[in-house]
Structures are given as structure tokens and as C-alpha cells.
Scaffold this motif. Sequence first.
Motif, PDB file in Angstrom:
ATOM      1  N   GLU A 136     -13.086  12.226  -3.619  1.00  0.00           N
ATOM      2  CA  GLU A 136     -11.773  12.538  -4.171  1.00  0.00           C
ATOM      3  C   GLU A 136     -10.682  12.426  -3.107  1.00  0.00           C
ATOM      4  N   GLY A 137      -9.415  12.320  -3.559  1.00  0.00           N
ATOM      5  CA  GLY A 137      -8.274  12.306  -2.661  1.00  0.00           C
ATOM      6  C   GLY A 137      -7.768  10.906  -2.389  1.00  0.00           C
ATOM      7  N   ASP A 138      -6.484  10.829  -1.983  1.00  0.00           N
ATOM      8  CA  ASP A 138      -5.844   9.531  -1.736  1.00  0.00           C
ATOM      9  C   ASP A 138      -6.538   8.751  -0.623  1.00  0.00           C
ATOM     10  N   GLU A 139      -6.917   9.437   0.448  1.00  0.00           N
ATOM     11  CA  GLU A 139      -7.556   8.737   1.558  1.00  0.00           C
ATOM     12  C   GLU A 139      -8.873   8.102   1.114  1.00  0.00           C
ATOM     13  N   ALA A 140      -9.691   8.859   0.375  1.00  0.00           N
ATOM     14  CA  ALA A 140     -10.975   8.329  -0.080  1.00  0.00           C
ATOM     15  C   ALA A 140     -10.788   7.213  -1.096  1.00  0.00           C
ATOM     16  N   GLN A 141      -9.834   7.378  -1.997  1.00  0.00           N
ATOM     17  CA  GLN A 141      -9.624   6.373  -3.033  1.00  0.00           C
ATOM     18  C   GLN A 141      -9.070   5.073  -2.455  1.00  0.00           C
ATOM     19  N   CYS A 142      -8.226   5.189  -1.438  1.00  0.00           N
ATOM     20  CA  CYS A 142      -7.573   4.001  -0.852  1.00  0.00           C
ATOM     21  C   CYS A 142      -8.246   3.511   0.425  1.00  0.00           C
ATOM     22  N   ASN A 143      -9.127   4.324   1.009  1.00  0.00           N
ATOM     23  CA  ASN A 143      -9.764   3.997   2.289  1.00  0.00           C
ATOM     24  C   ASN A 143      -8.735   3.699   3.377  1.00  0.00           C
ATOM     25  N   HIS A 144      -7.695   4.523   3.407  1.00  0.00           N
ATOM     26  CA  HIS A 144      -6.658   4.468   4.432  1.00  0.00           C
ATOM     27  C   HIS A 144      -6.329   5.896   4.856  1.00  0.00           C
ATOM     28  N   PRO A 145      -6.021   6.111   6.132  1.00  0.00           N
ATOM     29  CA  PRO A 145      -5.556   7.446   6.534  1.00  0.00           C
ATOM     30  C   PRO A 145      -4.201   7.738   5.888  1.00  0.00           C
ATOM     31  N   LEU A 146      -3.927   9.019   5.703  1.00  0.00           N
ATOM     32  CA  LEU A 146      -2.728   9.419   4.979  1.00  0.00           C
ATOM     33  C   LEU A 146      -1.458   8.896   5.632  1.00  0.00           C
ATOM     34  N   TRP A 147      -1.386   8.937   6.979  1.00  0.00           N
ATOM     35  CA  TRP A 147      -0.166   8.494   7.662  1.00  0.00           C
ATOM     36  C   TRP A 147       0.112   7.019   7.382  1.00  0.00           C
ATOM     37  N   LEU A 148      -0.950   6.224   7.317  1.00  0.00           N
ATOM     38  CA  LEU A 148      -0.785   4.794   7.065  1.00  0.00           C
ATOM     39  C   LEU A 148      -0.331   4.552   5.627  1.00  0.00           C
ATOM     40  N   LEU A 149      -0.907   5.289   4.687  1.00  0.00           N
ATOM     41  CA  LEU A 149      -0.462   5.179   3.299  1.00  0.00           C
ATOM     42  C   LEU A 149       1.013   5.540   3.166  1.00  0.00           C
ATOM     43  N   GLN A 150       1.422   6.596   3.840  1.00  0.00           N
ATOM     44  CA  GLN A 150       2.819   7.033   3.736  1.00  0.00           C
ATOM     45  C   GLN A 150       3.767   6.000   4.319  1.00  0.00           C
ATOM     46  N   ARG A 151       3.395   5.362   5.432  1.00  0.00           N
ATOM     47  CA  ARG A 151       4.249   4.313   6.004  1.00  0.00           C
ATOM     48  C   ARG A 151       4.329   3.098   5.074  1.00  0.00           C
ATOM     49  N   LEU A 152       3.205   2.716   4.512  1.00  0.00           N
ATOM     50  CA  LEU A 152       3.215   1.581   3.587  1.00  0.00           C
ATOM     51  C   LEU A 152       4.070   1.884   2.365  1.00  0.00           C
ATOM     52  N   GLN A 153       3.959   3.089   1.843  1.00  0.00           N
ATOM     53  CA  GLN A 153       4.747   3.470   0.675  1.00  0.00           C
ATOM     54  C   GLN A 153       6.245   3.497   0.987  1.00  0.00           C
ATOM     55  N   ALA A 154       6.587   3.932   2.197  1.00  0.00           N
ATOM     56  CA  ALA A 154       8.001   3.986   2.584  1.00  0.00           C
ATOM     57  C   ALA A 154       8.577   2.593   2.795  1.00  0.00           C
ATOM     58  N   TRP A 156       7.175  -0.401   1.768  1.00  0.00           N
ATOM     59  CA  TRP A 156       6.888  -1.335   0.682  1.00  0.00           C
ATOM     60  C   TRP A 156       6.616  -0.548  -0.607  1.00  0.00           C
ATOM     61  N   PRO A 157       7.644   0.095  -1.154  1.00  0.00           N
ATOM     62  CA  PRO A 157       7.437   0.986  -2.306  1.00  0.00           C
ATOM     63  C   PRO A 157       6.841   0.305  -3.528  1.00  0.00           C
ATOM     64  N   GLU A 158       7.068  -0.979  -3.703  1.00  0.00           N
ATOM     65  CA  GLU A 158       6.508  -1.698  -4.847  1.00  0.00           C
ATOM     66  C   GLU A 158       5.211  -2.426  -4.491  1.00  0.00           C
ATOM     67  N   GLN A 159       5.107  -2.877  -3.258  1.00  0.00           N
ATOM     68  CA  GLN A 159       3.977  -3.746  -2.881  1.00  0.00           C
ATOM     69  C   GLN A 159       2.803  -2.993  -2.263  1.00  0.00           C
ATOM     70  N   TRP A 160       2.971  -1.687  -1.925  1.00  0.00           N
ATOM     71  CA  TRP A 160       1.929  -1.015  -1.142  1.00  0.00           C
ATOM     72  C   TRP A 160       0.556  -1.010  -1.816  1.00  0.00           C
ATOM     73  N   PRO A 161       0.436  -0.861  -3.166  1.00  0.00           N
ATOM     74  CA  PRO A 161      -0.931  -0.916  -3.733  1.00  0.00           C
ATOM     75  C   PRO A 161      -1.619  -2.253  -3.485  1.00  0.00           C
ATOM     76  N   ALA A 162      -0.858  -3.341  -3.562  1.00  0.00           N
ATOM     77  CA  ALA A 162      -1.442  -4.658  -3.312  1.00  0.00           C
ATOM     78  C   ALA A 162      -1.827  -4.817  -1.841  1.00  0.00           C
ATOM     79  N   ILE A 163      -1.031  -4.255  -0.939  1.00  0.00           N
ATOM     80  CA  ILE A 163      -1.366  -4.311   0.490  1.00  0.00           C
ATOM     81  C   ILE A 163      -2.658  -3.546   0.754  1.00  0.00           C
ATOM     82  N   VAL A 164      -2.781  -2.362   0.178  1.00  0.00           N
ATOM     83  CA  VAL A 164      -3.990  -1.554   0.343  1.00  0.00           C
ATOM     84  C   VAL A 164      -5.206  -2.304  -0.194  1.00  0.00           C
ATOM     85  N   ALA A 165      -5.059  -2.900  -1.366  1.00  0.00           N
ATOM     86  CA  ALA A 165      -6.170  -3.652  -1.950  1.00  0.00           C
ATOM     87  C   ALA A 165      -6.572  -4.818  -1.054  1.00  0.00           C
ATOM     88  N   ALA A 166      -5.584  -5.527  -0.512  1.00  0.00           N
ATOM     89  CA  ALA A 166      -5.878  -6.658   0.380  1.00  0.00           C
ATOM     90  C   ALA A 166      -6.567  -6.176   1.656  1.00  0.00           C
TER      91      ALA A 166
END
Length: 441
Positions: A136-154, A156-166
Amino acid sequence: MAASKSGVLLRAEAAKAVNAVRSNGRSLDEALATAEQRVASADHPLLRHLCYETLRHHWQLRAQIAALLSKPLARRDALIEDLIAVGLAQLQHTRVAPHAAVSQTVEAVRLLRLPKFAGLVNAVLRRYQRETPVGEGDEAQCNHPLWLLQRLQADWPEQWPAIVAANNERAPMWLRLKPGPIDPETYAVGLDTPAGMTPGLDSALCLAEALPVDELPGFSAGTVSVQDGAAQLAAPWLLDGYGNGRILDACAAPGGKTAHLLELAGPNAVLTAIDSDAARLERVRETLDRTGGNATLVCADASKPEAWWDGVPFERILLDAPCSASGVIRRHPDIRLLRRDSDIEALAGRQLDMLSALWPLLAPGGRLLYVTCSVFAAENDVVVSKFLMGQADAQEEALLPNNNVRALMCRKVAGWQILPGTERLDGFYFACLTKASVTPE
């Protein structure tokens, strides 16, 4: 029996390599170089696959381990936790038979001289087979540390899910063909796997399946090199038809862009390649020996030209700046464990210092291409914008090397960004800067 023993050794070494990254801060490349010395060469592909998949799915695996254990392991038992992670990665992300994955991972406990944990490892892996927790949790679901997810979201607010998937995909293998009698389309016919071309990348091929380099026709002769398609934009963008004169490749290792510059430059071009790491600079020499290029190699800090520059300006400068490598995570999954949020501002300061230090070396009317394999604005357009505001004789040349690459890129405040996964490319940032022919008063 011999195969069984080699399989046990392979899993023990995979656990030690993962632990070297997670607990000791070593790069995966360094850890694998050590592990491969202890494992039969025939087992190297599976060793690498296990390490890459364990790190690629790190946060999900750790969440699963937490759900499968009745209580957390002590910090001193981190190696056992990493072995369990390797075992889970086998069950989820390889074609290894489940019974072999479990039994040989359990036996690896004894090879690691921690036999008291054999029962625990066996119980955890078998419990996973029965229950299959997701994590469970964003880190486990995305396989990214929280700080990295937050930077990507800030950023690339529209593209970050695609970046995470890539980032969570396996990186494809790209080739670069040297200009000559064999064009990429013709070369592709002789390969054992399908290969595709991308508009705007005239010398590039993307393979459907990776091949060993020694199976690539012409590799040893320098006809073909392994280089991501996005990285192949740097040399033609910098040169833009420029044939001769002085060229500087700052931060040149491992030498792919250096070799590409020499392949495109004229016969009278004089190229100097700088890198501060002697071992990595040797890789540049090996690359040039294979491709037939000739350059002056200097082991030095590119940001301190007073120690190595001869005072003669360069007409072209490539600054492939040290960065977070956040655009090549799929190629180096250990980046997510090795980088910290605090690294980004420190890297941005270093990048601006290097840009400012190298600018005086550029001749009037010359061109500097600033490149990173980062997707963070703090390392890219923020750095370039700060530089441009403080440098009266600098301006951005916003034209792309060709119109076909426009579809691959996002326009930034300054420069252009390719996001990871776009046409199977790595994430790269480019900003082309030119120096005024006459210094403004």
C-alpha cells in the motif's frame, strides 16, 4: 547439482549487490562488477536481471516484506531483507520456476553464513505464494520515493504519471550508425531482432530486444555504437553543419557523444575531451580506439579551466553537465535509492558554476549546448535562465536541429525537454546558447 550450486551462489551475490546499493550507497554498476567476478559468466544475465528487477520494484517489494513479516528485521539483518527482496523479485518478475526460486534463495542464506534465517526466508516466500500482498501507499504503488514523486508532480503536473510509468519499464537498446555506406534501414535487416527508426534521428535504431554487443555486426570495427536516441541529438545540434575548428566536450565520459562529434565534424576539427575521473576518461579512450576517433583527452575539472585551458577559444562547446540523472531512471533504477532531494539544489549550483566557467572559453559567434539527462526544472531551464540573465553576450538559439524532433520535445522557459518514454527515448534536456559576435557595451 552444479547448476543448483551456481544458482544458490547467484542469488547470494544478487542480495549482496542490492545491499551494496541500499546500505552502502554504491552504484549498481559498481556492485555488479564485483558480483560478476564471483559468478560464472553464463549466470551474468540472470544476476543482472535479478538486481535490476529488485531495485526497479524496490518500494513495492519492501511494502510486501513488511506485510509478510510478523515484525520488522533489525537493521543489522539488512542483507537478509535484501535476499528476501531478491526472492520475491524472482517470483514476480522472472520466468524462474517458483520451486527453484524459493529453494535456491533459502539455500543462499547458508552461503551468506546466516543459516539461522533459513526458516524465516522460506516462510516469507511461501507465505507470499499463498497471500500475494500488493503493498500500500504512493511509494509502493509508484515504486518511487516520495520526494521524487513530489518533484515530478510539481514540475510535470499533467505528465508525471506517464514519467513514472516510463521509469518503471526496462530501457530499450538504441544503436547509432556511423555515417558511411550502410544506412540504418539496411543495417537493421541483418539483425536478429526487429529494429525501428524515429523521424529526426537519422542515424538511430531502436531494437525490439536487446542484443549482446559482440553480436552486433560492425561493433568492434566502430561502425555501430550503443547510445540512446535522445543522446544522439547532442552532436548534430551542437555542430549544425560546422565542420572544422576547435571543439570542447566537457564531462565527456563515457565517450558516446565524443565519438559522435568526431564522426560528424570535418577532418580538420580539433576536439578536446575533459573529464575529472581518470577511470571514466579511460572509457573515452577505449570508445575512440574502437570508433577510430582522435581527440586530446584531459583529466581535469571542467569548471576550473585555468588549470588546463591553453587560452585559445573554442568555436563549439558541449557541456553534458553532471545531474540527478532523473531522466534515465529506467536505465539505472538505483538512482531512486542513491539520490536525495537535497542533491538537486547542490547539483543546480554546480551546473551554473560550470556554465559560467566555460562561457569565457567560447569564441564570439560560437555555440554552447547545455545538456542534462534530468527532468527537473531546477537543473534545466532554471539554471539556463539564471545564466542568461547574468550574461549580456549570451542568448538562446531556440531553433531545433530539424523539424522532425519537435514532436519529441516540450518547450521550456529556456531550452527543450524530452520526457522519458517518448518514442522509447530517455529523458534529456537541451539548451543551445550562442555568444554575440560583438561584446555588448
